[in-house]
Design a protein around this motif. Structure first.
Motif, PDB file in Angstrom:
ATOM      1  N   LYS A 129       0.833  -1.215   0.000  1.00  0.00           N
ATOM      2  CA  LYS A 129       0.000   0.000   0.000  1.00  0.00           C
ATOM      3  C   LYS A 129       0.861   1.256   0.000  1.00  0.00           C
ATOM      4  CE  LYS A 129      -4.177  -1.679   2.258  1.00  0.00           C
ATOM      5  NZ  LYS A 129      -5.013  -1.617   3.470  1.00  0.00           N
ATOM      6  N   SER A 130       1.893   1.264   0.842  1.00  0.00           N
ATOM      7  CA  SER A 130       2.739   2.456   0.900  1.00  0.00           C
ATOM      8  C   SER A 130       3.513   2.644  -0.411  1.00  0.00           C
ATOM      9  CB  SER A 130       3.688   2.399   2.095  1.00  0.00           C
ATOM     10  OG  SER A 130       4.590   1.339   1.961  1.00  0.00           O
ATOM     11  N   ALA A 131       3.943   1.544  -1.034  1.00  0.00           N
ATOM     12  CA  ALA A 131       4.639   1.652  -2.323  1.00  0.00           C
ATOM     13  C   ALA A 131       3.694   2.178  -3.400  1.00  0.00           C
ATOM     14  CB  ALA A 131       5.198   0.291  -2.736  1.00  0.00           C
ATOM     15  N   SER A 132       2.445   1.728  -3.368  1.00  0.00           N
ATOM     16  CA  SER A 132       1.459   2.190  -4.331  1.00  0.00           C
ATOM     17  C   SER A 132       1.167   3.674  -4.139  1.00  0.00           C
ATOM     18  CB  SER A 132       0.175   1.378  -4.180  1.00  0.00           C
ATOM     19  OG  SER A 132      -0.806   1.839  -5.053  1.00  0.00           O
ATOM     20  N   ARG A 133       1.045   4.076  -2.893  1.00  0.00           N
ATOM     21  CA  ARG A 133       0.799   5.494  -2.606  1.00  0.00           C
ATOM     22  C   ARG A 133       1.974   6.355  -3.069  1.00  0.00           C
ATOM     23  NH1 ARG A 133      -1.054   3.658   2.944  1.00  0.00           N
ATOM     24  NH2 ARG A 133      -3.287   3.424   2.692  1.00  0.00           N
ATOM     25  N   ALA A 134       3.181   5.884  -2.810  1.00  0.00           N
ATOM     26  CA  ALA A 134       4.369   6.640  -3.215  1.00  0.00           C
ATOM     27  C   ALA A 134       4.445   6.757  -4.737  1.00  0.00           C
ATOM     28  CB  ALA A 134       5.630   5.974  -2.672  1.00  0.00           C
ATOM     29  N   SER A 135       4.135   5.674  -5.436  1.00  0.00           N
ATOM     30  CA  SER A 135       4.151   5.689  -6.890  1.00  0.00           C
ATOM     31  C   SER A 135       3.094   6.654  -7.431  1.00  0.00           C
ATOM     32  CB  SER A 135       3.902   4.285  -7.418  1.00  0.00           C
ATOM     33  OG  SER A 135       3.750   4.299  -8.809  1.00  0.00           O
ATOM     34  N   TYR A 136       1.899   6.610  -6.844  1.00  0.00           N
ATOM     35  CA  TYR A 136       0.827   7.511  -7.267  1.00  0.00           C
ATOM     36  C   TYR A 136       1.217   8.968  -7.023  1.00  0.00           C
ATOM     37  CZ  TYR A 136      -3.698   9.826  -7.408  1.00  0.00           C
ATOM     38  OH  TYR A 136      -4.708  10.682  -7.691  1.00  0.00           O
ATOM     39  N   LYS A 137       1.809   9.222  -5.869  1.00  0.00           N
ATOM     40  CA  LYS A 137       2.223  10.588  -5.531  1.00  0.00           C
ATOM     41  C   LYS A 137       3.298  11.080  -6.503  1.00  0.00           C
ATOM     42  CE  LYS A 137       3.342  13.271  -1.433  1.00  0.00           C
ATOM     43  NZ  LYS A 137       3.629  13.221  -0.002  1.00  0.00           N
ATOM     44  N   GLN A 138       4.247  10.213  -6.819  1.00  0.00           N
ATOM     45  CA  GLN A 138       5.324  10.580  -7.736  1.00  0.00           C
ATOM     46  C   GLN A 138       4.769  10.865  -9.133  1.00  0.00           C
ATOM     47  OE1 GLN A 138       8.229   7.483  -8.263  1.00  0.00           O
ATOM     48  NE2 GLN A 138       9.818   8.915  -8.884  1.00  0.00           N
ATOM     49  N   ASP A 139       3.860  10.019  -9.617  1.00  0.00           N
ATOM     50  CA  ASP A 139       3.256  10.245 -10.928  1.00  0.00           C
ATOM     51  C   ASP A 139       2.456  11.535 -10.952  1.00  0.00           C
ATOM     52  OD1 ASP A 139       4.363   7.919 -11.859  1.00  0.00           O
ATOM     53  OD2 ASP A 139       2.529   6.726 -11.675  1.00  0.00           O
ATOM     54  N   MET A 185       2.896  14.216  -9.104  1.00  0.00           N
ATOM     55  CA  MET A 185       3.809  15.360  -9.088  1.00  0.00           C
ATOM     56  C   MET A 185       4.441  15.579 -10.463  1.00  0.00           C
ATOM     57  SD  MET A 185       3.430  16.715  -6.234  1.00  0.00           S
ATOM     58  CE  MET A 185       4.659  17.975  -6.414  1.00  0.00           C
ATOM     59  N   ARG A 186       4.767  14.502 -11.157  1.00  0.00           N
ATOM     60  CA  ARG A 186       5.339  14.610 -12.496  1.00  0.00           C
ATOM     61  C   ARG A 186       4.340  15.260 -13.453  1.00  0.00           C
ATOM     62  NH1 ARG A 186       4.556  11.882 -16.810  1.00  0.00           N
ATOM     63  NH2 ARG A 186       3.533  10.182 -15.734  1.00  0.00           N
ATOM     64  N   ILE A 187       3.092  14.838 -13.389  1.00  0.00           N
ATOM     65  CA  ILE A 187       2.065  15.396 -14.268  1.00  0.00           C
ATOM     66  C   ILE A 187       1.832  16.869 -13.959  1.00  0.00           C
ATOM     67  CG2 ILE A 187      -0.405  15.296 -14.797  1.00  0.00           C
ATOM     68  CD1 ILE A 187      -0.154  12.230 -14.498  1.00  0.00           C
ATOM     69  N   ILE A 188       1.795  17.195 -12.672  1.00  0.00           N
ATOM     70  CA  ILE A 188       1.571  18.588 -12.271  1.00  0.00           C
ATOM     71  C   ILE A 188       2.705  19.491 -12.755  1.00  0.00           C
ATOM     72  CG2 ILE A 188       1.479  20.133 -10.266  1.00  0.00           C
ATOM     73  CD1 ILE A 188      -0.123  17.875  -8.861  1.00  0.00           C
ATOM     74  N   THR A 189       3.951  19.030 -12.595  1.00  0.00           N
ATOM     75  CA  THR A 189       5.081  19.854 -13.047  1.00  0.00           C
ATOM     76  C   THR A 189       5.099  19.998 -14.567  1.00  0.00           C
ATOM     77  OG1 THR A 189       6.531  17.926 -12.965  1.00  0.00           O
ATOM     78  CG2 THR A 189       6.557  19.392 -11.055  1.00  0.00           C
ATOM     79  N   GLU A 190       4.741  18.931 -15.291  1.00  0.00           N
ATOM     80  CA  GLU A 190       4.666  19.031 -16.751  1.00  0.00           C
ATOM     81  C   GLU A 190       3.592  20.026 -17.172  1.00  0.00           C
ATOM     82  OE1 GLU A 190       4.143  15.271 -18.689  1.00  0.00           O
ATOM     83  OE2 GLU A 190       5.977  14.462 -17.840  1.00  0.00           O
ATOM     84  N   GLU A 191       2.461  19.998 -16.476  1.00  0.00           N
ATOM     85  CA  GLU A 191       1.366  20.907 -16.802  1.00  0.00           C
ATOM     86  C   GLU A 191       1.742  22.354 -16.517  1.00  0.00           C
ATOM     87  OE1 GLU A 191      -2.209  22.013 -18.324  1.00  0.00           O
ATOM     88  OE2 GLU A 191      -1.377  20.002 -18.345  1.00  0.00           O
ATOM     89  N   LYS A 192       2.518  22.572 -15.450  1.00  0.00           N
ATOM     90  CA  LYS A 192       2.959  23.925 -15.132  1.00  0.00           C
ATOM     91  C   LYS A 192       3.931  24.445 -16.177  1.00  0.00           C
ATOM     92  CE  LYS A 192       2.317  23.918 -10.143  1.00  0.00           C
ATOM     93  NZ  LYS A 192       2.983  23.919  -8.836  1.00  0.00           N
ATOM     94  N   LYS A 193       4.829  23.570 -16.661  1.00  0.00           N
ATOM     95  CA  LYS A 193       5.816  23.979 -17.656  1.00  0.00           C
ATOM     96  C   LYS A 193       5.171  24.257 -19.005  1.00  0.00           C
ATOM     97  CE  LYS A 193       9.741  21.500 -15.673  1.00  0.00           C
ATOM     98  NZ  LYS A 193      10.637  20.347 -15.857  1.00  0.00           N
ATOM     99  N   LYS A 194       4.252  23.380 -19.404  1.00  0.00           N
ATOM    100  CA  LYS A 194       3.633  23.505 -20.722  1.00  0.00           C
ATOM    101  C   LYS A 194       2.138  23.187 -20.581  1.00  0.00           C
ATOM    102  CE  LYS A 194       4.047  21.802 -25.428  1.00  0.00           C
ATOM    103  NZ  LYS A 194       4.617  20.760 -26.270  1.00  0.00           N
ATOM    104  N   PRO A 195       1.311  24.202 -20.404  1.00  0.00           N
ATOM    105  CA  PRO A 195      -0.129  23.968 -20.227  1.00  0.00           C
ATOM    106  C   PRO A 195      -0.732  23.233 -21.421  1.00  0.00           C
ATOM    107  CG  PRO A 195       0.428  26.215 -19.667  1.00  0.00           C
ATOM    108  CD  PRO A 195       1.652  25.607 -20.269  1.00  0.00           C
ATOM    109  N   GLY A 196      -1.594  22.276 -21.102  1.00  0.00           N
ATOM    110  CA  GLY A 196      -2.242  21.499 -22.156  1.00  0.00           C
ATOM    111  C   GLY A 196      -1.436  20.330 -22.637  1.00  0.00           C
ATOM    112  N   SER A 197      -0.306  20.064 -22.007  1.00  0.00           N
ATOM    113  CA  SER A 197       0.559  18.977 -22.486  1.00  0.00           C
ATOM    114  C   SER A 197       0.223  17.637 -21.855  1.00  0.00           C
ATOM    115  CB  SER A 197       2.017  19.304 -22.178  1.00  0.00           C
ATOM    116  OG  SER A 197       2.223  19.350 -20.783  1.00  0.00           O
ATOM    117  N   THR A 198      -0.588  17.635 -20.816  1.00  0.00           N
ATOM    118  CA  THR A 198      -0.871  16.374 -20.136  1.00  0.00           C
ATOM    119  C   THR A 198      -2.248  15.858 -20.502  1.00  0.00           C
ATOM    120  OG1 THR A 198      -1.608  17.599 -18.206  1.00  0.00           O
ATOM    121  CG2 THR A 198       0.672  16.880 -18.209  1.00  0.00           C
ATOM    122  N   TYR A 199      -2.871  15.171 -19.606  1.00  0.00           N
ATOM    123  CA  TYR A 199      -4.089  14.429 -19.905  1.00  0.00           C
ATOM    124  C   TYR A 199      -5.362  15.252 -19.774  1.00  0.00           C
ATOM    125  CZ  TYR A 199      -0.643  10.851 -19.029  1.00  0.00           C
ATOM    126  OH  TYR A 199       0.488  10.096 -19.057  1.00  0.00           O
ATOM    127  N   ALA A 200      -5.279  16.550 -19.838  1.00  0.00           N
ATOM    128  CA  ALA A 200      -6.473  17.392 -19.739  1.00  0.00           C
ATOM    129  C   ALA A 200      -7.352  17.158 -20.962  1.00  0.00           C
ATOM    130  CB  ALA A 200      -6.078  18.848 -19.637  1.00  0.00           C
TER     131      ALA A 200
END
Length: 134
Positions: A75-85, A87-102
């Motif tokens: 469970k903790s590994a799954s939570r950590a993986s979800y959190k990491q993913d 954060m990656r999506i959020i940072t990509e979206e901040k750098k280039k709006p519209g680049s992720t799964y919106a």
């Protein structure tokens, strides 16, 4: 505390340790499921747990089914993986709006729309060619 008492205490601790080792359950063979009450053979299809490194049968292969400690680790590994993913999506979206799964903003949906338009135009061209040949 005198030397005799210290030696006696060490002897008692060693005796307790030896008794504990002798009274514990014997180790299971390597080709049996790691679950205590299961005697299923794992030589043909055995699954190793990534968290406790023991081998289990098909029924007990998931961390949730064979150990609460492994379940918590999973469970903790799954939570950590979800959190990491996330954060990656959020940072990509901040750098280039519209680049992720919106919806409507991803490059995949735009390229899909483009491909659909090209397909429709090709189908229309082929339909016109067939109708002119008749």
């Amino acid at each position: 505390m005198s030397k005799k008492q210290k030696n006696q205490k060490k002897d008692d601790e060693l005796d307790d340790l030896v008794n504990h080792i002798l009274s514990s359950e014997p180790a299971k063979p390597n080709n049996e499921c790691g679950e205590k009450k299961c005697h299923q053979k794992t030589s043909l299809m055995g699954f190793s747990c990534a968290y406790c490194q023991r081998k289990f049968c098909m029924k007990h292969r998931l961390p949730e089914t064979h150990s609460t400690a492994c379940e918590e680790k999973a469970k903790s590994a799954s939570r950590a993986s979800y959190k990491q993913d996330s954060m990656r999506i959020i940072t990509e979206e901040k750098k280039k709006p519209g680049s992720t799964y919106a919806p409507g903003g991803s490059s995949e949906s735009k390229s899909r729309k483009n491909l659909e338009q090209r397909l429709k135009s090709k189908l229309n061209e082929h339909q016109k060619q067939r109708s002119s040949q008749k």
